[in-house]
Design a protein around this motif. Sequence first.
Motif, PDB file in Angstrom:
ATOM      1  N   ASP A  28      10.808  -3.284  27.480  1.00 51.60           N
ATOM      2  CA  ASP A  28      11.254  -4.911  26.974  1.00 51.60           C
ATOM      3  C   ASP A  28      12.142  -5.008  26.153  1.00 51.60           C
ATOM      4  OD1 ASP A  28      11.666  -3.896  29.841  1.00 51.60           O
ATOM      5  OD2 ASP A  28       9.650  -5.558  30.295  1.00 51.60           O
ATOM      6  N   VAL A  29      10.687  -5.198  25.331  1.00 53.84           N
ATOM      7  CA  VAL A  29      10.999  -5.800  23.867  1.00 53.84           C
ATOM      8  C   VAL A  29      12.242  -5.097  22.559  1.00 53.84           C
ATOM      9  CG1 VAL A  29       9.980  -5.760  21.433  1.00 53.84           C
ATOM     10  CG2 VAL A  29       8.964  -6.127  22.881  1.00 53.84           C
ATOM     11  N   ALA A  30      12.202  -3.524  23.159  1.00 53.29           N
ATOM     12  CA  ALA A  30      13.245  -2.183  22.357  1.00 53.29           C
ATOM     13  C   ALA A  30      14.681  -3.044  23.475  1.00 53.29           C
ATOM     14  CB  ALA A  30      12.835  -1.551  22.940  1.00 53.29           C
ATOM     15  N   ALA A  31      15.181  -3.274  24.691  1.00 47.81           N
ATOM     16  CA  ALA A  31      16.069  -3.688  25.199  1.00 47.81           C
ATOM     17  C   ALA A  31      16.596  -4.853  24.268  1.00 47.81           C
ATOM     18  CB  ALA A  31      15.896  -3.620  26.670  1.00 47.81           C
ATOM     19  N   GLU A  32      15.436  -5.827  24.434  1.00 49.24           N
ATOM     20  CA  GLU A  32      16.123  -7.015  23.934  1.00 49.24           C
ATOM     21  C   GLU A  32      15.997  -7.329  22.758  1.00 49.24           C
ATOM     22  OE1 GLU A  32      14.455 -10.699  24.505  1.00 49.24           O
ATOM     23  OE2 GLU A  32      13.229  -9.836  26.462  1.00 49.24           O
ATOM     24  N   VAL A  33      15.494  -6.249  21.479  1.00 54.40           N
ATOM     25  CA  VAL A  33      16.395  -5.899  19.682  1.00 54.40           C
ATOM     26  C   VAL A  33      17.636  -4.987  19.889  1.00 54.40           C
ATOM     27  CG1 VAL A  33      13.996  -6.378  19.185  1.00 54.40           C
ATOM     28  CG2 VAL A  33      14.988  -4.629  19.428  1.00 54.40           C
ATOM     29  N   GLY A  34      17.636  -4.448  20.952  1.00 55.01           N
ATOM     30  CA  GLY A  34      19.096  -3.534  21.033  1.00 55.01           C
ATOM     31  C   GLY A  34      18.497  -2.377  20.472  1.00 55.01           C
TER      32      GLY A  34
END
Length: 250
Positions: A167-173
């Motif tokens: 989820d963190v990776a997805a939010e930072v692109g």
Amino acid sequence: MTRGAYSFVRTFAPQPARDLCPDRHYLLCASAGTLRLEAQGQAWLLPPARAALIEAGRPIRVSIPRPATTASVLFDTGFAPTPPAPLTVFDLDPLARELLAGCRTWGESDEPLTAYAEALFAALAAVTWRLARQPSPVVVPAGRSPELRRALALTEQRLGDGVLFEDVAAEVGLAPRSLARRFEEEAGMTWRAVLRRMRVVAAIEELAAGDAPVTDIAFAVGYASLSAFNAAFKELTGRTPTEYRASFRP
């Protein structure tokens, strides 16, 4: 002519981060509450049990997440030797805390120090310079790239909410593999290792802030069991949460 050393005691309301570059060797610590320190790509939390020794001319960033009282000392470069390292965070022992308390009387002034005060500040320097040779391991990376700094901020915000790396990776692109590489390259450790340290740092802040039960703190920072929390805390700090809290209480 200012004193060769003086104590800086002041109570602050919560404040955002600000940049400082002291022109003296700076022993930064709190007598109540906590301070946050960021420098050299790393971040530390300073409850009353810990201090930072910063060489004169070294830029730092300090924030105050909750009301805090400083109990810091600034040493003229001619009064105290160069610290063992440009910046070190370490645990204070009882002698250092007693000397800090004894130095509170002498703030910034043009009046020279008495012989007694000079001896007291010199003893404090000798003790804390020695302690600074044993840095504390409780440190988290600050990150260099915007993506990693954002990932660190998101992780810290969600410690108690079952934060997931994907989820963190997805939010930072970034793809998870790309973000994992950023952690290895910029932080020198995995995201999971950073998460573990962040949880311990958050627990230290709560332990310093009041008398909340250790079990409540463990759950608040994301641990599902008290035993797992105690084990992780002791592995990183060398003490149990209860022992750590006792170390900065009168």
